[in-house]
Design a protein around this motif. Sequence first.
Motif: not given
Ligand code: AKG
Length: 358
Positions: A211, A213, A228, A285, A295, A297
């Motif tokens: 991900n 952002y 979700h 979350h 950011r 992830s």
């Molecule tokens: O970016 C995040 O911290 C959450 C990502 C997330 O919830 C997901 O990829 O399912």
Amino acid sequence: MSSTLSDVFRLHPIHIPLPSLPNLKSLPDSYTWTAKDDLLFSASASSDSHESLPLIDLSDPHATTLVGNACTTWGAFQLTNHGVPSRLLDDIELLTGSLFRLPFHRKIKAARSENGVSGYGVARIASFFSKKMWSEGFTVVGSPLHDFRKLWPSHHLEYCEIIEEYERHMQKLAAKLMWLALGSLGVEENDINWAGPNSDFQGTQAAIQLNHYPICPEPDRSMGLAAHTDSTLLTILYQNNTAGLQVFRDGMGWFTVPTVPDSLVVNVGDLLHILTNGIFPSVLHRARVNHIRSRFSMAYLWGPPSDLMISPLSRLVDPLQSPLYPSLTWKQYLATKATHFNQSLSIIRNYMSSVQIS
Ligand SMILES: O=C(O)CCC(=O)C(=O)O
Ligand SMILES: C=C1C[C@]23C[C@@]1(O)CC[C@H]2[C@@]12CCC[C@@](C)(C(=O)O1)[C@H]2[C@@H]3C(=O)O
Ligand SMILES: [Fe+2]
């Protein structure tokens, strides 16, 4: 493996427009979120709350109890000393940065198709919201070779190796965490026959979700990834040094998960909630954005073999009561989620009680 998870979405095609993150000084209406778009949008935990997401050292002799308590109360925890090399976490973060920094015309060469699972695009949950999310994603299920060759014609093999190594470490860690979490409830290795002869959960499946952002002009009014639960057994998430992940506690609100170098966040997913007959909640979350730093992830979404029947473990069901959930496969659960999103657990639970009544 890749074909089976992909089958789910072949039957549930959705049209999700590709990310077109505007490079603007103010937020367009299509990206502006209010409580109308998401009931829990502004439900932040009180700043004087003394609670915070548990931070667990996996080498702690009490790790089983700590993991069990965290799964029962939060449905999530943060983890240090997990054994995944710091160098590998750096590598996957570099890969993610390199992918999202590619120009848009290169990224869309590996765009996820409407009925596919792998590739570049917005998160699948986008179709359940009228507002757009301030993020872009890339999903890997099975070998990323085909997509990576399109993204990096001359470096794809190095990047494929990083993904493979990351998957190996994450699968091993997920299996270890699964036994710790279930062990805290008294579940033993012979209670789960699909864990395999070595109890190492070989044959399980996973998706990797990367991900991004980007910096956002008005973070307070936008949403990176909407609230979700994950449709997994467990999700293991690595976030770079920019906070943004928030977890929800009923009656308390949203808690921001602080960044702890080299730590991982572990979420209980919907299937582990079902397997534990509701003892572990799957954590709601979301990801918020900020106006200073972008950011990244990287989520490892771990589930059972996709055609295997999962049902509440009999050891965790009161012998005088029926299980709260019926047996179903991961594929069937993902198909339910693709239609009913956050209502999925209550729908299958109500289905169970209607069958018992009739
Ligand atoms: O970016 C995040 O911290 C959450 C990502 C997330 O919830 C997901 O990829 O399912
Ligand atoms: C295995 C999966 C879980 C997931 C759907 C998927 O088939 C592959 C992508 C996963 C992901 C990642 C971002 C959040 C999420 C809700 C989404 O839209 O796609 C999850 C899905 C899920 O857990 O339901
Ligand atoms: Fe998630």
